[in-house]
Design an enzyme around this catalytic site. Structure first.
Site, short mmCIF file in Angstrom:
data_model
loop_
_atom_site.label_atom_id
_atom_site.label_comp_id
_atom_site.label_asym_id
_atom_site.label_seq_id
_atom_site.Cartn_x
_atom_site.Cartn_y
_atom_site.Cartn_z
CG ASP A 192 11.67 3.19 100.50
OD1 ASP A 192 11.42 2.24 99.48
OD2 ASP A 192 10.71 2.98 101.53
N GLY B 205 9.69 1.62 93.55
CA GLY B 205 8.44 0.61 93.29
C GLY B 205 7.07 1.62 92.97
NE ARG B 206 6.46 3.43 98.47
CZ ARG B 206 6.87 3.93 99.45
NH1 ARG B 206 6.04 5.07 100.13
NH2 ARG B 206 8.46 4.01 99.58
CG HIS C 23 14.40 -1.14 91.38
ND1 HIS C 23 14.14 -0.55 92.54
CD2 HIS C 23 13.73 -2.21 91.44
CE1 HIS C 23 13.35 -1.44 93.11
NE2 HIS C 23 13.15 -2.54 92.65
CB SER D 268 18.89 -4.97 102.45
OG SER D 268 17.63 -5.81 102.25
NE ARG E 148 12.41 -5.49 97.41
CZ ARG E 148 12.27 -4.06 97.67
NH1 ARG E 148 11.97 -3.64 96.49
NH2 ARG E 148 12.12 -3.41 98.85
CG LEU F 32 31.80 11.27 97.25
CD1 LEU F 32 31.06 12.02 98.54
CD2 LEU F 32 30.57 11.33 96.29
C1 FPP Z 1 13.83 0.36 97.64
O1 FPP Z 1 12.54 0.94 96.72
C2 FPP Z 1 14.97 0.48 96.73
C3 FPP Z 1 15.66 -0.65 96.65
C4 FPP Z 1 15.27 -1.78 97.22
C5 FPP Z 1 16.81 -0.74 95.71
C6 FPP Z 1 17.66 0.61 95.53
C7 FPP Z 1 18.26 0.66 94.19
C8 FPP Z 1 18.45 1.49 93.50
C9 FPP Z 1 18.25 3.17 93.78
C10 FPP Z 1 19.25 1.24 92.15
C11 FPP Z 1 20.44 1.78 92.14
C12 FPP Z 1 21.67 1.61 92.99
C13 FPP Z 1 22.87 1.07 92.17
C14 FPP Z 1 24.17 0.87 93.25
C15 FPP Z 1 22.73 0.79 90.88
P1 FPP Z 1 11.09 -0.10 96.78
O2 FPP Z 1 11.52 -0.97 95.67
O3 FPP Z 1 11.08 -0.83 98.23
O4 FPP Z 1 10.14 1.02 96.71
P2 FPP Z 1 8.68 0.76 97.25
O5 FPP Z 1 8.77 1.23 98.64
O6 FPP Z 1 8.02 2.20 96.62
O7 FPP Z 1 8.10 -0.27 96.72
#
Ligand code: FPP
Length: 245
Positions: free
Chosen positions: A24, A27-28, A41, A69, A75, A135
């Site tokens: 997580d 975005g921030r 991302h 998810s 989104r 792994l």
């Molecule tokens: C949450 O951060 C993150 C996600 C919804 C996506 C996670 C995906 C990746 C890390 C990309 C890599 C993965 C693969 C398998 C290629 P958020 O966007 O909710 O962040 P925020 O809370 O700061 O808005």
């Protein structure tokens, strides 16, 4: 020299067998830099590469990451599209390297709703790496913990399992994660303390570690810090001793 120092950092530490991560804060991370969320991302995918290498180095045997998810479909379309392309790109770019490193890729989540071409790519990655042992990387993609339990219950009903045979074991065997053991340590980056529908059945006895660090900034040092905290916890599994039995 550096390798020696790195080895000594791990000496005496109990290494969790299975680590699961809620990645997580992408975005921030981006917002803080005046960048679009998608760049966050993208940086998150880079962080995953480093963490995978550290897992191999530490001797962690299973890593489960929450990539997308069942709720993430809500989104904005552009962000969803970007996350899909990022998965494609990650497989295209990293598959050979991960295969050489001995990483086995598994997908956990619903296939329904995922584009056919993408599904084919995922299946190919799973097939190609299915004999690797170093792994296991479980990619939670189109994953929801409640959906997983619903799907397990559906399988039980479809198979006509008698009521008296419905046990924790029989449910666990029908979860997407099977035969992966339950996670020992769940890490959430970005400072929140929620599971957000991630491994809700499997998390029963996991140690949970939350850090303020945004996922794109999370690396080897942060993983080591999480493992150190894990070592300070006393796991009693509801009993008095540190053993699940
Ligand atoms: C949450 O951060 C993150 C996600 C919804 C996506 C996670 C995906 C990746 C890390 C990309 C890599 C993965 C693969 C398998 C290629 P958020 O966007 O909710 O962040 P925020 O809370 O700061 O808005």
């Amino acid at each position: 020299m550096a390798e020696q120092r790195e080895q000594s950092e791990l000496e005496g530490l109990i290494i969790p067998n299975h680590v699961a991560i809620i990645m997580d804060g992408n975005g921030r991370w981006a917002k803080k830099r005046g960048l679009p969320r998608n760049m966050g991302h993208r940086a998150g995918a880079e962080a995953l590469k480093e963490v995978l290498e550290s897992c191999v180095e530490f001797g962690i045997k299973e890593l489960t990451v929450y990539a997308f998810s069942t709720e993430n479909w809500r989104r904005p379309p552009d962000e969803v599209h970007h996350l899909m392309l990022l998965l494609d790109y990650f497989i295209d770019r990293e598959l050979n390297r991960l295969h050489k490193q001995g990483v086995r890729i598994r997908h956990i989540g619903r296939e329904e709703g995922v584009d056919e071409r993408r599904l084919k790519k995922i299946h190919e990655a799973v097939e190609k790496t299915c004999h690797n042992h170093r792994l296991v990387l479980n990619v939670a993609f189109n994953y929801g913990g409640r959906a997983e339990i619903v799907d397990a219950v559906r399988k039980i009903v479809e198979e006509g399992i008698p009521v008296e045979d419905i046990t924790e074991e029989s449910i666990s065997r029908r979860l997407y994660t099977y035969p992966t053991p339950d996670p020992d340590l769940i890490i959430r980056t970005g400072g929140e303390f929620r599971l957000s529908n991630f491994l809700i059945w499997q998390a029963s006895y996991a140690e949970i570690y939350s850090t303020e660090v945004f996922w794109p900034n999370f690396g080897r040092t942060d993983l080591l810090a999480a493992v150190r905290v894990f070592n300070e916890r006393e796991r009693r599994y509801g009993g008095l001793h540190s053993s699940p039995a």
